[in-house]
Design a protein around this motif. Structure first.
Motif, PDB file in Angstrom:
ATOM      1  N   TYR A   1       0.945  -1.222  -0.168  1.00  0.00           N
ATOM      2  CA  TYR A   1       0.036   0.137   0.064  1.00  0.00           C
ATOM      3  C   TYR A   1       0.871   1.250  -0.068  1.00  0.00           C
ATOM      4  CZ  TYR A   1       0.291  -2.319   4.888  1.00  0.00           C
ATOM      5  OH  TYR A   1       0.490  -2.770   5.886  1.00  0.00           O
TER       6      TYR A   1
ATOM      7  N   GLY B   1      15.968  -8.384   4.701  1.00  0.00           N
ATOM      8  CA  GLY B   1      14.644  -8.440   3.792  1.00  0.00           C
ATOM      9  C   GLY B   1      14.708  -7.425   2.672  1.00  0.00           C
TER      10      GLY B   1
ATOM     11  N   GLY C   1      12.645  -6.864   0.156  1.00  0.00           N
ATOM     12  CA  GLY C   1      11.476  -6.703  -0.575  1.00  0.00           C
ATOM     13  C   GLY C   1      10.956  -5.455  -0.757  1.00  0.00           C
ATOM     14  N   LYS C   2       9.644  -5.065  -0.788  1.00  0.00           N
ATOM     15  CA  LYS C   2       9.378  -3.740  -0.976  1.00  0.00           C
ATOM     16  C   LYS C   2       9.739  -2.603  -0.090  1.00  0.00           C
ATOM     17  CE  LYS C   2       5.259  -5.313  -1.678  1.00  0.00           C
ATOM     18  NZ  LYS C   2       5.457  -6.815  -2.239  1.00  0.00           N
ATOM     19  N   ILE C   3       9.375  -3.005   1.267  1.00  0.00           N
ATOM     20  CA  ILE C   3       9.913  -2.009   2.221  1.00  0.00           C
ATOM     21  C   ILE C   3      11.271  -1.928   2.239  1.00  0.00           C
ATOM     22  CG2 ILE C   3       9.647  -1.520   4.663  1.00  0.00           C
ATOM     23  CD1 ILE C   3       6.549  -2.752   4.557  1.00  0.00           C
TER      24      ILE C   3
ATOM     25  N   TYR D   1      20.639  -8.907   3.832  1.00  0.00           N
ATOM     26  CA  TYR D   1      20.473 -10.654   3.808  1.00  0.00           C
ATOM     27  C   TYR D   1      18.929 -10.602   3.278  1.00  0.00           C
ATOM     28  CZ  TYR D   1      19.090 -15.012   5.069  1.00  0.00           C
ATOM     29  OH  TYR D   1      18.528 -16.343   5.358  1.00  0.00           O
ATOM     30  N   ASP D   2      18.971 -11.700   2.368  1.00  0.00           N
ATOM     31  CA  ASP D   2      17.618 -12.124   2.052  1.00  0.00           C
ATOM     32  C   ASP D   2      17.784 -13.452   1.301  1.00  0.00           C
ATOM     33  OD1 ASP D   2      14.703 -10.532   0.479  1.00  0.00           O
ATOM     34  OD2 ASP D   2      15.235 -12.276   0.304  1.00  0.00           O
ATOM     35  N   PRO D   3      17.161 -14.431   1.620  1.00  0.00           N
ATOM     36  CA  PRO D   3      17.115 -15.766   1.013  1.00  0.00           C
ATOM     37  C   PRO D   3      16.909 -15.593  -0.726  1.00  0.00           C
ATOM     38  CG  PRO D   3      15.188 -15.748   2.502  1.00  0.00           C
ATOM     39  CD  PRO D   3      15.828 -14.352   2.420  1.00  0.00           C
TER      40      PRO D   3
ATOM     41  N   CYS E   1      11.550  -8.275   6.800  1.00  0.00           N
ATOM     42  CA  CYS E   1      11.018  -9.597   6.206  1.00  0.00           C
ATOM     43  C   CYS E   1       9.812  -9.922   6.805  1.00  0.00           C
ATOM     44  CB  CYS E   1      12.197 -10.719   6.622  1.00  0.00           C
ATOM     45  SG  CYS E   1      12.733 -10.886   8.292  1.00  0.00           S
ATOM     46  N   PRO E   2       9.120 -10.847   6.421  1.00  0.00           N
ATOM     47  CA  PRO E   2       7.814 -11.364   6.729  1.00  0.00           C
ATOM     48  C   PRO E   2       8.261 -12.286   8.112  1.00  0.00           C
ATOM     49  CG  PRO E   2       8.001 -12.405   4.823  1.00  0.00           C
ATOM     50  CD  PRO E   2       9.162 -11.554   4.956  1.00  0.00           C
TER      51      PRO E   2
ATOM     52  N   ASN F   1      11.297 -18.356  10.873  1.00  0.00           N
ATOM     53  CA  ASN F   1      12.141 -17.143  11.314  1.00  0.00           C
ATOM     54  C   ASN F   1      11.789 -16.527  12.702  1.00  0.00           C
ATOM     55  OD1 ASN F   1      10.249 -15.616  10.401  1.00  0.00           O
ATOM     56  ND2 ASN F   1      11.182 -14.464   8.584  1.00  0.00           N
TER      57      ASN F   1
ATOM     58  N   THR G   1      10.260  -2.988  12.234  1.00  0.00           N
ATOM     59  CA  THR G   1       9.032  -2.355  11.770  1.00  0.00           C
ATOM     60  C   THR G   1       7.930  -3.456  11.120  1.00  0.00           C
ATOM     61  OG1 THR G   1      10.011  -1.406   9.961  1.00  0.00           O
ATOM     62  CG2 THR G   1       9.460   0.237  11.618  1.00  0.00           C
TER      63      THR G   1
ATOM     64  N   ARG H   1       7.423  -7.619  12.183  1.00  0.00           N
ATOM     65  CA  ARG H   1       6.597  -8.504  12.979  1.00  0.00           C
ATOM     66  C   ARG H   1       7.416  -8.759  14.118  1.00  0.00           C
ATOM     67  NH1 ARG H   1       3.241  -6.562  10.388  1.00  0.00           N
ATOM     68  NH2 ARG H   1       1.420  -7.561   9.183  1.00  0.00           N
TER      69      ARG H   1
ATOM     70  N   ASP I   1       8.341  -0.933  16.370  1.00  0.00           N
ATOM     71  CA  ASP I   1       6.844  -0.521  15.954  1.00  0.00           C
ATOM     72  C   ASP I   1       5.968  -1.942  16.091  1.00  0.00           C
ATOM     73  OD1 ASP I   1       5.028   1.272  14.777  1.00  0.00           O
ATOM     74  OD2 ASP I   1       5.080  -0.014  13.087  1.00  0.00           O
TER      75      ASP I   1
ATOM     76  N   HIS J   1       2.706  -0.116  16.505  1.00  0.00           N
ATOM     77  CA  HIS J   1       2.461  -0.742  15.091  1.00  0.00           C
ATOM     78  C   HIS J   1       1.905   0.317  14.095  1.00  0.00           C
ATOM     79  CE1 HIS J   1       1.736  -4.964  12.817  1.00  0.00           C
ATOM     80  NE2 HIS J   1       1.886  -3.813  12.147  1.00  0.00           N
TER      81      HIS J   1
ATOM     82  N   TYR K   1       2.371   1.983   9.125  1.00  0.00           N
ATOM     83  CA  TYR K   1       1.697   2.001   7.829  1.00  0.00           C
ATOM     84  C   TYR K   1       0.777   3.361   7.797  1.00  0.00           C
ATOM     85  CZ  TYR K   1      -2.435   0.620  10.418  1.00  0.00           C
ATOM     86  OH  TYR K   1      -3.208   0.967  11.519  1.00  0.00           O
TER      87      TYR K   1
HETATM   88  P1  NAI Z   1       7.954  -8.124   0.608  1.00  0.00           P
HETATM   89  O1  NAI Z   1       7.109  -9.625   0.273  1.00  0.00           O
HETATM   90  O2  NAI Z   1       7.917  -7.389  -0.471  1.00  0.00           O
HETATM   91  O3  NAI Z   1       9.533  -8.348   0.990  1.00  0.00           O
HETATM   92  C1  NAI Z   1       9.768  -9.636   2.096  1.00  0.00           C
HETATM   93  C2  NAI Z   1      11.163  -9.884   1.604  1.00  0.00           C
HETATM   94  O4  NAI Z   1      11.638 -10.578   2.903  1.00  0.00           O
HETATM   95  C3  NAI Z   1      11.305 -10.696   0.429  1.00  0.00           C
HETATM   96  O5  NAI Z   1      12.188 -10.048  -0.392  1.00  0.00           O
HETATM   97  C4  NAI Z   1      11.691 -12.228   1.222  1.00  0.00           C
HETATM   98  O6  NAI Z   1      12.499 -12.849   0.269  1.00  0.00           O
HETATM   99  C5  NAI Z   1      12.549 -11.597   2.372  1.00  0.00           C
HETATM  100  N1  NAI Z   1      12.344 -12.710   3.220  1.00  0.00           N
HETATM  101  C6  NAI Z   1      11.450 -13.605   3.605  1.00  0.00           C
HETATM  102  N2  NAI Z   1      12.049 -14.442   4.704  1.00  0.00           N
HETATM  103  C7  NAI Z   1      13.204 -13.902   5.107  1.00  0.00           C
HETATM  104  C8  NAI Z   1      14.016 -14.127   6.044  1.00  0.00           C
HETATM  105  N3  NAI Z   1      14.090 -15.210   6.876  1.00  0.00           N
HETATM  106  N4  NAI Z   1      15.379 -13.343   6.100  1.00  0.00           N
HETATM  107  C9  NAI Z   1      15.528 -12.325   5.496  1.00  0.00           C
HETATM  108  N5  NAI Z   1      14.448 -12.026   4.301  1.00  0.00           N
HETATM  109  C10 NAI Z   1      13.499 -12.659   4.146  1.00  0.00           C
HETATM  110  O7  NAI Z   1       7.289  -7.382   1.911  1.00  0.00           O
HETATM  111  P2  NAI Z   1       7.144  -5.979   2.178  1.00  0.00           P
HETATM  112  O8  NAI Z   1       5.987  -5.447   1.687  1.00  0.00           O
HETATM  113  O9  NAI Z   1       8.488  -5.217   2.072  1.00  0.00           O
HETATM  114  O10 NAI Z   1       7.028  -6.076   3.889  1.00  0.00           O
HETATM  115  C11 NAI Z   1       7.815  -6.720   4.697  1.00  0.00           C
HETATM  116  C12 NAI Z   1       6.916  -7.009   5.917  1.00  0.00           C
HETATM  117  O11 NAI Z   1       6.803  -5.706   6.687  1.00  0.00           O
HETATM  118  C13 NAI Z   1       5.788  -7.661   6.020  1.00  0.00           C
HETATM  119  O12 NAI Z   1       5.747  -9.067   6.004  1.00  0.00           O
HETATM  120  C14 NAI Z   1       5.015  -7.364   7.407  1.00  0.00           C
HETATM  121  O13 NAI Z   1       5.212  -8.266   8.303  1.00  0.00           O
HETATM  122  C15 NAI Z   1       5.810  -6.085   7.653  1.00  0.00           C
HETATM  123  N6  NAI Z   1       4.801  -4.799   7.491  1.00  0.00           N
HETATM  124  C16 NAI Z   1       4.571  -3.825   8.605  1.00  0.00           C
HETATM  125  C17 NAI Z   1       3.894  -2.715   8.703  1.00  0.00           C
HETATM  126  C18 NAI Z   1       3.749  -2.015   9.868  1.00  0.00           C
HETATM  127  O14 NAI Z   1       2.962  -1.217   9.836  1.00  0.00           O
HETATM  128  N7  NAI Z   1       4.855  -1.950  11.016  1.00  0.00           N
HETATM  129  C19 NAI Z   1       2.978  -2.476   7.513  1.00  0.00           C
HETATM  130  C20 NAI Z   1       3.426  -3.296   6.387  1.00  0.00           C
HETATM  131  C21 NAI Z   1       4.320  -4.558   6.410  1.00  0.00           C
END
Ligand code: NAI
Length: 326
Positions: A100, A151, A153-155, A173-175, A202-203, A208, A229, A231, A255, A292, A295
């Motif tokens: 988002y 991680g 990814g997008k964030i 680091y990212d798998p 990372c999620p 993990n 920020t 989980r 957070d 939290h 977002y």
């Molecule tokens: P994404 O799916 O775009 O990226 C996640 C990345 O983490 C991927 O590149 C994946 O390969 C990597 N990953 C998976 N397992 C891993 C591990 N064990 N070690 C290292 N990297 C690993 O997800 P996005 O959008 O970047 O969000 C990441 C996390 O942020 C979400 O899963 C959610 O838990 C959290 N989040 C927190 C918010 C908040 O308000 N604080 C709001 C939105 C998301």
């Protein structure tokens, strides 16, 4: 389509009402989080819309299936609170909002980081009391420091852009490593040992949980800051507290917290909190905790509402579900 929206706050309702002008769904808003006690309130709804601290486990899914719910439309990116495999077995599909505003969360992680390293929370309290002394407020430059991004990814990538803007060296680091200019991928252990700041993007998965634990905290520099920020379950909070008390780590900005459900998003100022670990963490001078809210920007809230309702529309029209959790 009737949608039962759980764990509703005023800002959720106002943004969903705005987005729903172009969809026209019947949305019923409940203050309660979705759990086995409140699931019955979904009676008559086709869709339930839970948030991050709702519990969508087998018990809840059984009730939802009995009540005829056909779709769980998570209004979050993370789906660790939802037994989506079981939901599918019971004929309920699960969709989410994969993105988002990655910028909202990445920017919040830097807001926390800057507040921590420049002791802004202390400075703010002092000047409000007309105390203009600077003793104890010596901070640290971010420029030239090593930021470990877990991680990408997008964030994580949005955070990398910000870190580069500060002139930081970025380790990642990212798998599933990507090719990102100016970023050096490494294994987790090297990242932890070498970083001045470790930030988690990372999620939370079954593999993990407690990625940051007594052992990995030991690997980190005594002066390192940890930012989470993502989980709460990614960090063993007890181990973090012990490391902070033993001064084996420089500080933490969180957070998210592993036991946040039932505490975060609520006003506990009258009663205080029963969670001693959280209370002790909050009391530490080198810890900042937000509830939290990574977002929580108006851009992100609007995008969440629009994507959630588009997810419902795809389902209603029997189209392939772009954002299905499978
Ligand atoms: P994404 O799916 O775009 O990226 C996640 C990345 O983490 C991927 O590149 C994946 O390969 C990597 N990953 C998976 N397992 C891993 C591990 N064990 N070690 C290292 N990297 C690993 O997800 P996005 O959008 O970047 O969000 C990441 C996390 O942020 C979400 O899963 C959610 O838990 C959290 N989040 C927190 C918010 C908040 O308000 N604080 C709001 C939105 C998301």
């Amino acid at each position: 389509m009737k949608i039962a929206l759980f764990d509703t706050k005023s800002y959720d309702k106002s943004h969903f009402e705005e987005a729903n002008k172009s969809f026209g769904y019947d949305i019923v808003y409940f203050d309660a989080a979705l759990n086995k006690h409140s699931a019955i309130m979904a009676r008559g709804a086709d869709v339930v819309c839970p948030f991050v601290n709702c519990t969508v486990d087998k018990d809840v899914i059984d009730i939802l299936a009995e009540e005829g719910v056909k779709l769980i439309a998570l209004r979050s990116a993370g789906f660790n609170n939802t037994d989506y495999r079981y939901a599918l077995e019971k004929g309920i599909k699960v969709v989410r909002v994969p993105a988002y505003s990655p910028h909202a969360v990445a920017e919040h992680s830097f807001a926390l980081l800057l507040a921590l390293v420049r002791k802004l929370t202390h400075a703010y309290v002092r000047t409000r009391e007309f105390n203009f002394s600077l003793s104890g407020l010596v901070g640290m430059d971010l420029y030239g420091k090593t930021m470990g991004i877990v991680g990408t990814g997008k964030i994580g990538r949005s955070a990398i852009d910000i870190a580069k803007g500060f002139g930081m060296k970025v380790l990642a680091y990212d798998p599933y490593p990507a090719k990102i200019e100016g970023v050096e991928y490494t294994d987790l252990s090297t990242l932890l040992k070498s970083s001045d700041i470790v930030s988690l993007y990372c999620p939370l998965t079954n593999d993990n949980r407690h990625l940051i634990n007594g052992k990995t905290l030991d690997d980190m520099k005594d002066t390192a800051y940890i930012i989470n920020t993502s989980r709460g379950g990614l960090i063993d909070s007890e181990a973090l507290l012990e490391a902070l008390k033993a001064r084996k780590i420089g500080g933490a900005a969180l957070d998210v917290y592993e036991e946040e459900a039932g505490i975060f998003y609520t006003d506990q100022s009258d009663e205080g909190i029963a969670d001693d670990t959280l209370a002790r963490l909050i009391s530490m001078p080198n810890v900042i905790i937000t509830s939290h809210q990574g977002y929580l920007t108006k851009e992100a809230l609007m995008a969440i509402s629009e994507t959630t309702l588009s997810n419902v529309k795809e389902f209603e029209e029997n189209k392939p579900l772009t954002n299905q959790v499978k």
